[in-house]
Design an enzyme around this catalytic site. Sequence first.
Site, PDB file in Angstrom:
ATOM      1  N   ARG A 236      39.714   1.079  85.380  1.00 44.43           N
ATOM      2  CA  ARG A 236      40.798   1.019  84.400  1.00 44.43           C
ATOM      3  C   ARG A 236      40.510   2.000  83.264  1.00 44.43           C
ATOM      4  O   ARG A 236      39.382   2.127  82.804  1.00 44.43           O
ATOM      5  CB  ARG A 236      40.942  -0.396  83.837  1.00 44.43           C
ATOM      6  CG  ARG A 236      41.740  -1.347  84.730  1.00 44.43           C
ATOM      7  CD  ARG A 236      43.197  -0.926  84.783  1.00 44.43           C
ATOM      8  NE  ARG A 236      44.036  -1.860  85.521  1.00 44.43           N
ATOM      9  CZ  ARG A 236      44.345  -1.740  86.799  1.00 44.43           C
ATOM     10  NH1 ARG A 236      43.830  -0.732  87.499  1.00 44.43           N
ATOM     11  NH2 ARG A 236      45.148  -2.612  87.382  1.00 44.43           N
ATOM     12  N   ASP A 260      39.997   8.821  87.669  1.00 43.11           N
ATOM     13  CA  ASP A 260      41.233   8.497  88.373  1.00 43.11           C
ATOM     14  C   ASP A 260      42.185   7.672  87.513  1.00 43.11           C
ATOM     15  O   ASP A 260      43.321   7.458  87.891  1.00 43.11           O
ATOM     16  CB  ASP A 260      40.920   7.730  89.665  1.00 43.11           C
ATOM     17  CG  ASP A 260      42.151   7.475  90.511  1.00 43.11           C
ATOM     18  OD1 ASP A 260      42.850   8.462  90.844  1.00 43.11           O
ATOM     19  OD2 ASP A 260      42.431   6.302  90.836  1.00 43.11           O
ATOM     20  N   GLU A 265      48.327   5.007  80.310  1.00 41.19           N
ATOM     21  CA  GLU A 265      49.055   5.647  81.405  1.00 41.19           C
ATOM     22  C   GLU A 265      50.552   5.351  81.296  1.00 41.19           C
ATOM     23  O   GLU A 265      50.955   4.219  81.034  1.00 41.19           O
ATOM     24  CB  GLU A 265      48.511   5.154  82.748  1.00 41.19           C
ATOM     25  CG  GLU A 265      47.104   5.646  83.030  1.00 41.19           C
ATOM     26  CD  GLU A 265      46.520   5.138  84.326  1.00 41.19           C
ATOM     27  OE1 GLU A 265      45.477   5.660  84.740  1.00 41.19           O
ATOM     28  OE2 GLU A 265      47.104   4.199  84.922  1.00 41.19           O
ATOM     29  N   HIS A 297      45.565   8.131  89.301  1.00 40.61           N
ATOM     30  CA  HIS A 297      45.441   6.708  89.663  1.00 40.61           C
ATOM     31  C   HIS A 297      45.738   6.502  91.154  1.00 40.61           C
ATOM     32  O   HIS A 297      46.575   5.689  91.547  1.00 40.61           O
ATOM     33  CB  HIS A 297      46.386   5.849  88.820  1.00 40.61           C
ATOM     34  CG  HIS A 297      45.860   4.473  88.578  1.00 40.61           C
ATOM     35  ND1 HIS A 297      45.853   3.877  87.339  1.00 40.61           N
ATOM     36  CD2 HIS A 297      45.311   3.570  89.413  1.00 40.61           C
ATOM     37  CE1 HIS A 297      45.334   2.656  87.417  1.00 40.61           C
ATOM     38  NE2 HIS A 297      45.000   2.456  88.674  1.00 40.61           N
TER      39      HIS A 297
END
Length: 331
Positions: A236, A260, A265, A297
């Site tokens: 996260r 990632d 976001e 992600h």
Amino acid sequence: MKLIAYNVRDDEIPFVKAWGEKNNVEVSYSIDTLNAETVKQAQGYDGISGLQTIPYDEALFSEMKEMGISMLALRNVGLDNVDLTAAKKAGIVVTNVPAYSPASIAEFAVTLALAVNRKVGYMYHQLHELGEFHFSPDFMGQLISNQTVGVVGTGRIGREAIRMFTGLGAKVIAYSQSHLDDSDLNFTYVDSLEELLDQADVIDLHIPGVPENEHLFDEKAFKHMKSSAILINTARGSIVDTQALICALEEGEIAGAGIDTLENESADLQNSRSTAQVTDSNVLKLAKMPNVIVTPHSAFHTDEAVMNMVNISFNNLKQQLTGGEVDNLAK
């Protein structure tokens, strides 16, 4: 029974349709993210499936209650963007998919670690930024089998990562709030995160984005790491202070990163149909660093994972709405 799924990507559509046909249930889908406005598309439906990193907030759950919709079944693991208190107050049952494919995420974490370790970003930068294509001393990497990997979090995904890293010959240490009592995995727990930071050449994160983990990796943490170490985050974005990460990379306090997931976001990140240009200055800054690989992600994204995310989410809805025992209630 009528069900609707939100923020459905093109790759999910065949699995959504297949589940509906197999279970003889009317299933619709929307490409929109779920909020207090778009939920109006669900009028007349019994349950909702959702997948997004933007919030499921009090206004949404209040609207669902007014519409008589009693359940939201996530197609992902994370609950950090869900106001569970508001959901409970509105009488909305929330479920998640706690294990759709731990190996998919772990494999991607290992992929990032190998790519950063072997200077793939430097090679890409030479060709695509400089227009050159030749051997360079800058491309010299390190064997993962000569390194110590520190895995933070030994849940389902962390355990798969440990299995893969040890399979590549790495020495693995781990830090976790809860320890595995019985495990056939070849690794050693350390007593503190600081101890792991002091020892590890690769630090791989597999912990949830809960409040107590927010900015666990901050300026202080990066100063604890070896200057030759790399950070891998497929967990996260909130776990890592992005500004501190960028500073640590620019100052040479750490050697590289595979990222990632980032803080804050946007909904656009999960929109596979988007053609919007990147404007996030942090993403742009990280993307220009040859010692960083940044991805949108996508660690979870395998055919097995997508199928399981869809099927388990809809199975959770069906169990609840037919009076069965629901396996994956959010807590």
